[in-house]
Design a protein around this motif. Structure first.
Motif, short mmCIF file in Angstrom:
data_model
loop_
_atom_site.label_atom_id
_atom_site.label_comp_id
_atom_site.label_asym_id
_atom_site.label_seq_id
_atom_site.Cartn_x
_atom_site.Cartn_y
_atom_site.Cartn_z
N LEU A 61 -5.08 -4.00 8.29
CA LEU A 61 -4.00 -3.01 8.26
C LEU A 61 -4.43 -1.81 7.42
CD1 LEU A 61 -0.92 -5.32 7.59
CD2 LEU A 61 -1.43 -4.09 9.70
N LEU A 62 -3.94 -0.65 7.79
CA LEU A 62 -4.17 0.56 7.03
C LEU A 62 -2.81 1.04 6.53
CD1 LEU A 62 -6.23 2.66 6.10
CD2 LEU A 62 -5.82 3.89 8.23
N GLY A 63 -2.74 1.34 5.25
CA GLY A 63 -1.48 1.75 4.65
C GLY A 63 -1.13 3.19 4.95
N ARG A 64 0.12 3.41 5.26
CA ARG A 64 0.62 4.75 5.56
C ARG A 64 2.00 4.86 4.93
NH1 ARG A 64 0.08 7.23 11.51
NH2 ARG A 64 -1.97 7.75 10.69
N ALA A 65 2.32 6.02 4.41
CA ALA A 65 3.61 6.24 3.78
C ALA A 65 4.26 7.49 4.35
CB ALA A 65 3.46 6.39 2.26
N TRP A 66 5.60 7.49 4.29
CA TRP A 66 6.35 8.70 4.66
C TRP A 66 5.78 9.86 3.85
CZ3 TRP A 66 9.84 10.16 8.17
CH2 TRP A 66 10.61 11.28 7.92
N CYS A 67 5.55 9.58 2.56
CA CYS A 67 4.89 10.53 1.67
C CYS A 67 4.10 9.69 0.66
CB CYS A 67 5.91 11.41 0.96
SG CYS A 67 5.18 12.67 -0.10
N PRO A 68 2.81 9.92 0.51
CA PRO A 68 1.99 9.06 -0.34
C PRO A 68 2.18 9.35 -1.84
CG PRO A 68 0.62 10.75 0.64
CD PRO A 68 2.00 10.90 1.23
N THR A 69 3.35 9.05 -2.33
CA THR A 69 3.66 9.21 -3.75
C THR A 69 3.06 8.05 -4.54
OG1 THR A 69 5.70 7.96 -3.56
CG2 THR A 69 5.85 10.34 -3.18
N PRO A 70 3.03 8.15 -5.86
CA PRO A 70 2.51 7.04 -6.65
C PRO A 70 3.24 5.71 -6.40
CG PRO A 70 2.59 9.00 -8.01
CD PRO A 70 3.27 9.35 -6.70
N ARG A 71 4.55 5.72 -6.23
CA ARG A 71 5.28 4.48 -5.96
C ARG A 71 4.90 3.90 -4.60
NH1 ARG A 71 10.67 4.08 -5.50
NH2 ARG A 71 10.64 1.97 -6.27
N ALA A 72 4.75 4.75 -3.60
CA ALA A 72 4.37 4.27 -2.26
C ALA A 72 2.97 3.68 -2.29
CB ALA A 72 4.44 5.42 -1.26
N LEU A 73 2.04 4.35 -2.95
CA LEU A 73 0.68 3.84 -3.06
C LEU A 73 0.65 2.54 -3.85
CD1 LEU A 73 -1.18 7.21 -3.67
CD2 LEU A 73 -1.04 5.90 -1.53
N GLY A 74 1.51 2.43 -4.86
CA GLY A 74 1.61 1.20 -5.63
C GLY A 74 2.13 0.05 -4.79
N ALA A 75 3.08 0.32 -3.90
CA ALA A 75 3.61 -0.72 -3.01
C ALA A 75 2.52 -1.20 -2.05
CB ALA A 75 4.81 -0.20 -2.24
N LEU A 76 1.72 -0.28 -1.55
CA LEU A 76 0.62 -0.67 -0.67
C LEU A 76 -0.41 -1.51 -1.43
CD1 LEU A 76 0.11 2.68 1.28
CD2 LEU A 76 0.96 0.52 2.22
N SER A 77 -0.74 -1.07 -2.63
CA SER A 77 -1.70 -1.80 -3.45
C SER A 77 -1.21 -3.21 -3.76
CB SER A 77 -1.97 -1.03 -4.74
OG SER A 77 -2.84 -1.74 -5.57
N ALA A 78 0.07 -3.32 -4.11
CA ALA A 78 0.66 -4.63 -4.42
C ALA A 78 0.62 -5.56 -3.21
CB ALA A 78 2.09 -4.46 -4.91
N ALA A 79 0.68 -4.99 -2.01
CA ALA A 79 0.62 -5.80 -0.79
C ALA A 79 -0.81 -6.06 -0.33
CB ALA A 79 1.41 -5.10 0.33
N GLY A 80 -1.79 -5.50 -1.06
CA GLY A 80 -3.19 -5.71 -0.69
C GLY A 80 -3.63 -4.90 0.50
N ILE A 81 -3.00 -3.73 0.70
CA ILE A 81 -3.28 -2.90 1.87
C ILE A 81 -3.84 -1.57 1.41
CG2 ILE A 81 -2.25 -1.78 3.88
CD1 ILE A 81 -0.02 -3.97 3.63
N PRO A 82 -5.05 -1.19 1.85
CA PRO A 82 -5.62 0.09 1.45
C PRO A 82 -4.89 1.25 2.13
CG PRO A 82 -7.03 -0.95 3.07
CD PRO A 82 -5.93 -1.93 2.76
N PRO A 83 -4.65 2.34 1.38
CA PRO A 83 -3.98 3.49 1.99
C PRO A 83 -4.95 4.34 2.80
CG PRO A 83 -4.46 3.96 -0.30
CD PRO A 83 -4.90 2.53 -0.05
N GLU A 84 -4.40 5.06 3.77
CA GLU A 84 -5.22 6.02 4.49
C GLU A 84 -5.51 7.19 3.54
OE1 GLU A 84 -3.16 7.58 7.89
OE2 GLU A 84 -1.40 8.10 6.75
N PRO A 85 -6.49 8.04 3.86
CA PRO A 85 -6.77 9.19 2.99
C PRO A 85 -5.51 10.02 2.79
CG PRO A 85 -8.49 8.95 4.64
CD PRO A 85 -7.39 7.98 5.01
N HIS A 86 -5.33 10.50 1.56
CA HIS A 86 -4.11 11.24 1.22
C HIS A 86 -4.40 12.27 0.14
CE1 HIS A 86 -4.50 7.76 -1.42
NE2 HIS A 86 -3.98 8.53 -2.36
N PRO A 87 -3.58 13.31 0.06
CA PRO A 87 -3.78 14.32 -0.99
C PRO A 87 -3.36 13.78 -2.35
CG PRO A 87 -1.86 14.86 0.32
CD PRO A 87 -2.49 13.66 0.96
N ASP A 88 -3.87 14.41 -3.38
CA ASP A 88 -3.51 14.08 -4.75
C ASP A 88 -2.03 14.39 -4.99
OD1 ASP A 88 -4.64 13.47 -7.55
OD2 ASP A 88 -3.49 15.33 -7.85
#
Length: 103
Positions: A61-88
């Motif tokens: 799976l590849l992680g995707r968020a409505w908006c890759p905020t720190p909380r969204a990226l943290g939720a992906l990390s907690a689920a063991g899912i790497p996020p797609e490339p995203h801006p800082d």
């Protein structure tokens, strides 16, 4: 075919506006997002998953968020899912601020 695991953080602009401390949504807002965001799940692809639901095998799976905020990226990390490339987050805060559109 890429399968995405989504974080539908529809309160992203509130998180981005919070710069002094970490953002924690209030219970009322969380309930409203669950209710009003229910229809947004229809935007997910047929093989996509929603982070927060049971994901037994996150590999592939590849992680995707409505908006890759720190909380969204943290939720992906907690689920063991790497996020797609995203801006800082600094870039997100800059373009989310109303002065960006004004300028």
């Amino acid at each position: 075919m890429t399968r995405f695991a989504w974080v539908l953080n529809l309160d992203a602009e509130l998180e981005l506006a919070q710069t002094r401390s970490s953002y924690v949504p209030r219970l009322k807002l969380t309930a409203q997002l669950a209710e009003y965001g229910r229809d947004s799940r229809a935007l997910l692809g047929p093989n996509d998953l929603l982070v927060g639901s049971a994901i037994n095998h996150p590999e592939g799976l590849l992680g995707r968020a409505w908006c890759p905020t720190p909380r969204a990226l943290g939720a992906l990390s907690a689920a063991g899912i790497p996020p797609e490339p995203h801006p800082d987050v600094a870039v997100l805060r800059h373009v989310n601020h109303r002065l960006f559109a004004h300028e």
